[in-house]
Design a protein around this motif. Structure first.
Motif, PDB file in Angstrom:
ATOM      1  N   ARG A  66      -5.338   0.111  -7.856  1.00 22.27           N
ATOM      2  CA  ARG A  66      -5.338   1.525  -8.235  1.00 22.27           C
ATOM      3  C   ARG A  66      -4.595   2.397  -7.236  1.00 22.27           C
ATOM      4  N   TRP A  67      -4.569   1.979  -5.971  1.00 24.30           N
ATOM      5  CA  TRP A  67      -3.892   2.795  -4.969  1.00 24.30           C
ATOM      6  C   TRP A  67      -2.412   2.937  -5.297  1.00 24.30           C
ATOM      7  N   GLN A  68      -1.812   1.917  -5.903  1.00 26.50           N
ATOM      8  CA  GLN A  68      -0.413   2.022  -6.287  1.00 26.50           C
ATOM      9  C   GLN A  68      -0.234   3.043  -7.404  1.00 26.50           C
ATOM     10  N   ILE A  74      -1.333   5.913  -7.331  1.00 25.95           N
ATOM     11  CA  ILE A  74      -1.040   7.202  -6.701  1.00 25.95           C
ATOM     12  C   ILE A  74       0.463   7.438  -6.688  1.00 25.95           C
ATOM     13  N   TRP A 115       2.256   5.340   4.645  1.00 27.31           N
ATOM     14  CA  TRP A 115       1.873   5.643   3.263  1.00 27.31           C
ATOM     15  C   TRP A 115       2.527   4.695   2.263  1.00 27.31           C
ATOM     16  N   LYS A 149       1.788   1.813   0.932  1.00 28.81           N
ATOM     17  CA  LYS A 149       1.020   1.200  -0.155  1.00 28.81           C
ATOM     18  C   LYS A 149       0.789   2.155  -1.315  1.00 28.81           C
ATOM     19  N   TYR A 150       0.942   3.456  -1.067  1.00 27.51           N
ATOM     20  CA  TYR A 150       0.717   4.429  -2.128  1.00 27.51           C
ATOM     21  C   TYR A 150       1.946   4.639  -3.001  1.00 27.51           C
TER      22      TYR A 150
END
Length: 328
Positions: free
Chosen positions: A128-130, A132, A204, A206-207
């Motif tokens: 889910r972080w991706q 973002i 940042w 990974k986002y």
């Protein structure tokens, strides 16, 4: 060791307070400007209510205004579906649910936190972080579309100036062109940004690293949908103006609507009840050059807010409630 750990926290907290009070001050100025404009024209908010009561809500313009609301948000859902598929393929229905949930959560939460959270909570992926990064690209595409059409509107405004173009307009026009060029460079060099060796950028990674996975076709499709959505709610604005008896030549209407949405894009909102107030104040200032009565402008813009923001938010509250149940 303890002091080193708490200093950044105090600094961050102080920055948040400064931003909060700056936005609060801007909101106070916006409200004051709306009240001042009404008083200057010898009107008050009762005049706005009178226009609302006398509007023909069973006319073709009113029907079209309502009909274009789901089109507006379906286009946003389609854009989100195109971009989030790099994280998790979802259906248009699931994308719509996430967009509405994000809209409802973003109604009161600061910045884009609520909108992004609602969209991410609707995903089932462990990455889910991706999401973002996908949400940032989605918002960036809409921002880019608003800047693109706003630049055209500002150019039309510059052309109609008969007593010389104010320096501020030329400066803003140049800044907008540079912003468009910067956006093109960022899209063209997205792989370099994703693999940058700068430490502050890797923090940042990974986002927003998902942005490097998009193909040019996907990005152009997303921008095309964002542009189509921009044209949709611009058409709604035009219809709302006609609904309340505001009929300007097409060129002036096109210029005014573009400038209003440009102002709404670049002016930071307090995020209280979404963007309520920013569009109203900007519309009064822009359409004031054509001597359009303030109550009619406020009636049109408040109608847009009710149709395009409040109604979808009420629908999104259902999906927020459903998301909470599914996560318990």
């Amino acid at each position: 060791m303890q002091s080193n750990g708490f200093v950044p926290q105090r600094t961050y907290s102080r920055t948040k307070k400064i931003v909060f009070w700056l936005k609060a001050g801007l909101l106070a100025l916006i409200i004051s400007y709306i009240i001042y404009t009404l008083n200057r024209q010898q009107h008050d908010f009762r005049s706005v209510w009178t226009y609302w009561q006398t509007a023909n809500w069973f006319s073709v313009p009113a029907f079209l205004l309502l009909l274009l609301t789901p089109v507006n948000w379906l286009l946003e859902a389609l854009k989100w579906q195109i971009l989030v598929r790099r994280v998790e393929p979802i259906s248009l229905k699931e994308s719509t649910q996430g967009v509405l949930a994000g809209l409802a959560m973003g109604f009161a939460l600061p910045a884009q936190l609520g909108d992004t959270a609602g969209r991410l909570l609707s995903l089932r992926s462990d990455q889910r972080w991706q999401g973002i990064g996908a949400a940032l690209v989605s918002g960036g595409m809409q921002f880019f579309a608003a800047i693109f059409f706003g630049t055209i509107a500002l150019f039309l405004q510059i052309q109609r100036e008969t007593n010389g173009v104010p320096l501020a307009q030329w400066v803003l026009f140049l800044a907008l062109v540079l912003t468009l060029l910067a956006g093109l460079v960022a899209g063209w060099q997205r792989h370099w940004f994703a693999n940058s060796r700068f430490r502050w950028m890797r923090r940042w990674e990974k986002y927003w690293s998902v942005a490097s996975y998009y193909t040019p076709t996907e990005l152009w499709w997303a921008f095309g949908v964002a542009s189509l959505r921009y044209l949709t709610f611009s058409l709604q604005f035009y219809i709302a103006l006609a609904l309340f008896g505001i009929r300007l030549p097409f060129r002036e209407s096109l210029t005014g609507i573009g400038l209003v949405y440009l102002g709404k894009t670049i002016i930071p909102a307090f995020n209280l009840l979404s963007d309520l107030g920013v569009r109203e104040a900007t519309s009064l200032w822009v359409f004031g050059q054509w001597q359009v009565p303030a109550p009619q402008i406020l009636s049109a813009t408040l109608s847009l807010w009710l149709f395009n923001i409040l109604t979808p938010v009420l629908a999104g509250l259902f999906w927020v409630w459903k998301l909470k149940l599914s996560n318990n």
